[in-house]
Design a protein around this motif. Structure first.
Motif, PDB file in Angstrom:
ATOM      1  N   ALA A 121       2.496 -17.987  -0.003  1.00 34.33           N
ATOM      2  CA  ALA A 121       3.266 -17.766   1.219  1.00 34.33           C
ATOM      3  C   ALA A 121       4.053 -16.459   1.129  1.00 34.33           C
ATOM      4  O   ALA A 121       4.131 -15.701   2.098  1.00 34.33           O
ATOM      5  N   ALA A 122       4.637 -16.202  -0.039  1.00 32.02           N
ATOM      6  CA  ALA A 122       5.385 -14.955  -0.225  1.00 32.02           C
ATOM      7  C   ALA A 122       4.462 -13.750  -0.095  1.00 32.02           C
ATOM      8  O   ALA A 122       4.791 -12.765   0.579  1.00 32.02           O
ATOM      9  N   PHE A 123       3.283 -13.831  -0.716  1.00 33.86           N
ATOM     10  CA  PHE A 123       2.341 -12.714  -0.662  1.00 33.86           C
ATOM     11  C   PHE A 123       1.932 -12.406   0.773  1.00 33.86           C
ATOM     12  O   PHE A 123       1.902 -11.249   1.183  1.00 33.86           O
ATOM     13  N   VAL A 124       1.602 -13.435   1.546  1.00 30.52           N
ATOM     14  CA  VAL A 124       1.107 -13.153   2.889  1.00 30.52           C
ATOM     15  C   VAL A 124       2.209 -12.639   3.806  1.00 30.52           C
ATOM     16  O   VAL A 124       1.940 -11.880   4.728  1.00 30.52           O
ATOM     17  N   ARG A 125       3.453 -13.020   3.547  1.00 38.28           N
ATOM     18  CA  ARG A 125       4.548 -12.452   4.335  1.00 38.28           C
ATOM     19  C   ARG A 125       4.760 -10.987   3.976  1.00 38.28           C
ATOM     20  O   ARG A 125       4.939 -10.135   4.839  1.00 38.28           O
ATOM     21  N   LEU A 126       4.725 -10.695   2.691  1.00 38.30           N
ATOM     22  CA  LEU A 126       4.964  -9.332   2.240  1.00 38.30           C
ATOM     23  C   LEU A 126       3.808  -8.396   2.602  1.00 38.30           C
ATOM     24  O   LEU A 126       4.000  -7.189   2.726  1.00 38.30           O
ATOM     25  N   SER A 127       2.625  -8.944   2.783  1.00 36.56           N
ATOM     26  CA  SER A 127       1.455  -8.092   3.018  1.00 36.56           C
ATOM     27  C   SER A 127       1.531  -7.327   4.322  1.00 36.56           C
ATOM     28  O   SER A 127       0.829  -6.325   4.495  1.00 36.56           O
ATOM     29  N   SER A 128       2.384  -7.749   5.251  1.00 33.04           N
ATOM     30  CA  SER A 128       2.515  -7.026   6.520  1.00 33.04           C
ATOM     31  C   SER A 128       3.101  -5.641   6.307  1.00 33.04           C
ATOM     32  O   SER A 128       3.008  -4.785   7.187  1.00 33.04           O
ATOM     33  N   ARG A 129       3.691  -5.397   5.155  1.00 29.81           N
ATOM     34  CA  ARG A 129       4.292  -4.092   4.881  1.00 29.81           C
ATOM     35  C   ARG A 129       3.283  -3.105   4.294  1.00 29.81           C
ATOM     36  O   ARG A 129       3.609  -1.942   4.073  1.00 29.81           O
ATOM     37  N   LEU A 130       2.083  -3.565   4.018  1.00 29.75           N
ATOM     38  CA  LEU A 130       1.073  -2.694   3.430  1.00 29.75           C
ATOM     39  C   LEU A 130       0.405  -1.824   4.489  1.00 29.75           C
ATOM     40  O   LEU A 130       0.298  -2.220   5.648  1.00 29.75           O
ATOM     41  N   ALA A 131      -0.089  -0.670   4.072  1.00 27.45           N
ATOM     42  CA  ALA A 131      -0.932   0.140   4.944  1.00 27.45           C
ATOM     43  C   ALA A 131      -2.234  -0.644   5.188  1.00 27.45           C
ATOM     44  O   ALA A 131      -2.644  -1.451   4.344  1.00 27.45           O
ATOM     45  N   PRO A 132      -2.896  -0.423   6.335  1.00 28.28           N
ATOM     46  CA  PRO A 132      -4.083  -1.225   6.667  1.00 28.28           C
ATOM     47  C   PRO A 132      -5.154  -1.256   5.579  1.00 28.28           C
ATOM     48  O   PRO A 132      -5.685  -2.326   5.260  1.00 28.28           O
ATOM     49  N   LYS A 133      -5.469  -0.108   4.974  1.00 30.22           N
ATOM     50  CA  LYS A 133      -6.524  -0.113   3.948  1.00 30.22           C
ATOM     51  C   LYS A 133      -6.048  -0.768   2.661  1.00 30.22           C
ATOM     52  O   LYS A 133      -6.845  -1.372   1.943  1.00 30.22           O
ATOM     53  N   GLN A 134      -4.752  -0.671   2.371  1.00 32.20           N
ATOM     54  CA  GLN A 134      -4.218  -1.379   1.208  1.00 32.20           C
ATOM     55  C   GLN A 134      -4.333  -2.880   1.421  1.00 32.20           C
ATOM     56  O   GLN A 134      -4.744  -3.615   0.516  1.00 32.20           O
ATOM     57  N   ARG A 135      -3.969  -3.327   2.612  1.00 33.66           N
ATOM     58  CA  ARG A 135      -4.060  -4.760   2.900  1.00 33.66           C
ATOM     59  C   ARG A 135      -5.510  -5.226   2.846  1.00 33.66           C
ATOM     60  O   ARG A 135      -5.812  -6.276   2.288  1.00 33.66           O
ATOM     61  N   ALA A 136      -6.416  -4.432   3.426  1.00 38.09           N
ATOM     62  CA  ALA A 136      -7.828  -4.794   3.399  1.00 38.09           C
ATOM     63  C   ALA A 136      -8.336  -4.871   1.969  1.00 38.09           C
ATOM     64  O   ALA A 136      -9.050  -5.807   1.603  1.00 38.09           O
ATOM     65  N   ALA A 137      -7.958  -3.903   1.137  1.00 38.00           N
ATOM     66  CA  ALA A 137      -8.381  -3.909  -0.267  1.00 38.00           C
ATOM     67  C   ALA A 137      -7.861  -5.151  -0.980  1.00 38.00           C
ATOM     68  O   ALA A 137      -8.588  -5.806  -1.744  1.00 38.00           O
ATOM     69  N   PHE A 138      -6.599  -5.484  -0.729  1.00 40.77           N
ATOM     70  CA  PHE A 138      -6.005  -6.657  -1.376  1.00 40.77           C
ATOM     71  C   PHE A 138      -6.696  -7.940  -0.917  1.00 40.77           C
ATOM     72  O   PHE A 138      -7.028  -8.808  -1.731  1.00 40.77           O
ATOM     73  N   LEU A 167      -4.244  -0.851  -6.278  1.00 46.49           N
ATOM     74  CA  LEU A 167      -3.096  -0.660  -7.154  1.00 46.49           C
ATOM     75  C   LEU A 167      -1.810  -0.502  -6.348  1.00 46.49           C
ATOM     76  O   LEU A 167      -0.777  -1.101  -6.666  1.00 46.49           O
ATOM     77  N   GLN A 168      -1.876   0.296  -5.273  1.00 48.08           N
ATOM     78  CA  GLN A 168      -0.700   0.494  -4.432  1.00 48.08           C
ATOM     79  C   GLN A 168      -0.285  -0.818  -3.750  1.00 48.08           C
ATOM     80  O   GLN A 168       0.907  -1.101  -3.609  1.00 48.08           O
ATOM     81  N   ALA A 169      -1.276  -1.598  -3.326  1.00 48.16           N
ATOM     82  CA  ALA A 169      -0.969  -2.893  -2.714  1.00 48.16           C
ATOM     83  C   ALA A 169      -0.273  -3.803  -3.709  1.00 48.16           C
ATOM     84  O   ALA A 169       0.727  -4.455  -3.389  1.00 48.16           O
ATOM     85  N   ARG A 170      -0.790  -3.853  -4.942  1.00 51.32           N
ATOM     86  CA  ARG A 170      -0.180  -4.705  -5.963  1.00 51.32           C
ATOM     87  C   ARG A 170       1.243  -4.253  -6.273  1.00 51.32           C
ATOM     88  O   ARG A 170       2.147  -5.075  -6.459  1.00 51.32           O
ATOM     89  N   ARG A 171       1.432  -2.941  -6.362  1.00 47.97           N
ATOM     90  CA  ARG A 171       2.776  -2.427  -6.648  1.00 47.97           C
ATOM     91  C   ARG A 171       3.756  -2.821  -5.545  1.00 47.97           C
ATOM     92  O   ARG A 171       4.883  -3.251  -5.820  1.00 47.97           O
ATOM     93  N   ALA A 172       3.313  -2.633  -4.292  1.00 46.98           N
ATOM     94  CA  ALA A 172       4.192  -2.954  -3.162  1.00 46.98           C
ATOM     95  C   ALA A 172       4.503  -4.442  -3.124  1.00 46.98           C
ATOM     96  O   ALA A 172       5.648  -4.846  -2.883  1.00 46.98           O
TER      97      ALA A 172
END
Length: 201
Positions: A121-138, A167-172
């Motif tokens: 649940a925490a991950f999916v809430r935080l994922s909205s802050r990712l850039a689109p390609k970072q989110r897609a990669a994750f 990597l950027q997605a994981r860091r964020a």
């Protein structure tokens, strides 16, 4: 029942029944990916309709030497990212409801399952802050379980670039977890960021 290869060949030759069957088989997969990128079910339905229209028009250009699902993932991810950008808004945070459909390896039971649910649940809430390609990669790597080489092929980037998006997605996400959900940060996420991709390609 026709196998997928036969179905694709028939659909490419204009067999409407084969096209409809292919859509039925792939609809859930396409909508799921579109939803995980856009964060909105209505948007995901709109995206999936566009994807299947492109599938109908472009199937003759599909190279059967390539994996069909990789080709379909690519169309879906690109369509979802384009949809979000065209709307000129940030990605939506994913709601909790679809978490039960996520497939994560090594799931535990009992108390640790509760922690895993909270972590998801925490991950999916935080994922909205990712850039689109970072989110897609994750989404493709961590939720769909694809390897990094295939993620890069789907995103149509060099493997090193795909690895960097991940990597950027994981860091964020790690930074968000440590800031907003410190009690949920698993030991594996406390490693140095440059170590994250060891053995995962």
């Amino acid at each position: 029942m026709r196998d997928e290869g036969e179905l694709i060949r028939a659909a490419a030759d204009g067999d409407v029944e084969a096209v409809n069957e292919l859509v039925r088989r792939k609809r859930e997969q396409v909508v799921r990916i579109a939803f995980q990128v856009t964060g909105d079910w209505d948007d995901a339905i709109d995206v999936s309709q566009g994807v299947f229209l492109r599938l109908w028009k472009g199937l003759r250009r599909y190279d059967p030497a390539r994996r069909f699902d990789t080709w379909l993932y690519r169309i879906t991810v690109n369509a979802a990212i384009d949809f979000v950008r065209a709307r000129g808004r940030a990605l939506e945070a994913l709601p909790d409801e679809p978490l039960s459909s996520f497939t994560l390896a090594g799931e535990a039971s009992g108390e640790s399952r509760v922690d895993l649910s909270r972590l998801r649940a925490a991950f999916v809430r935080l994922s909205s802050r990712l850039a689109p390609k970072q989110r897609a990669a994750f989404v493709l790597r961590e939720i769909e379980g694809l390897d990094t080489a295939e993620v890069a092929r789907i995103l149509e980037v060099a493997e090193s670039t795909g690895r960097n998006h991940l990597l950027q997605a994981r860091r964020a996400l790690r930074a968000g977890l440590e800031r907003d959900y410190p009690g949920l940060v698993p030991a594996g996420l406390r490693r140095a960021p440059e170590d994250d991709d060891e053995g995962r390609s």
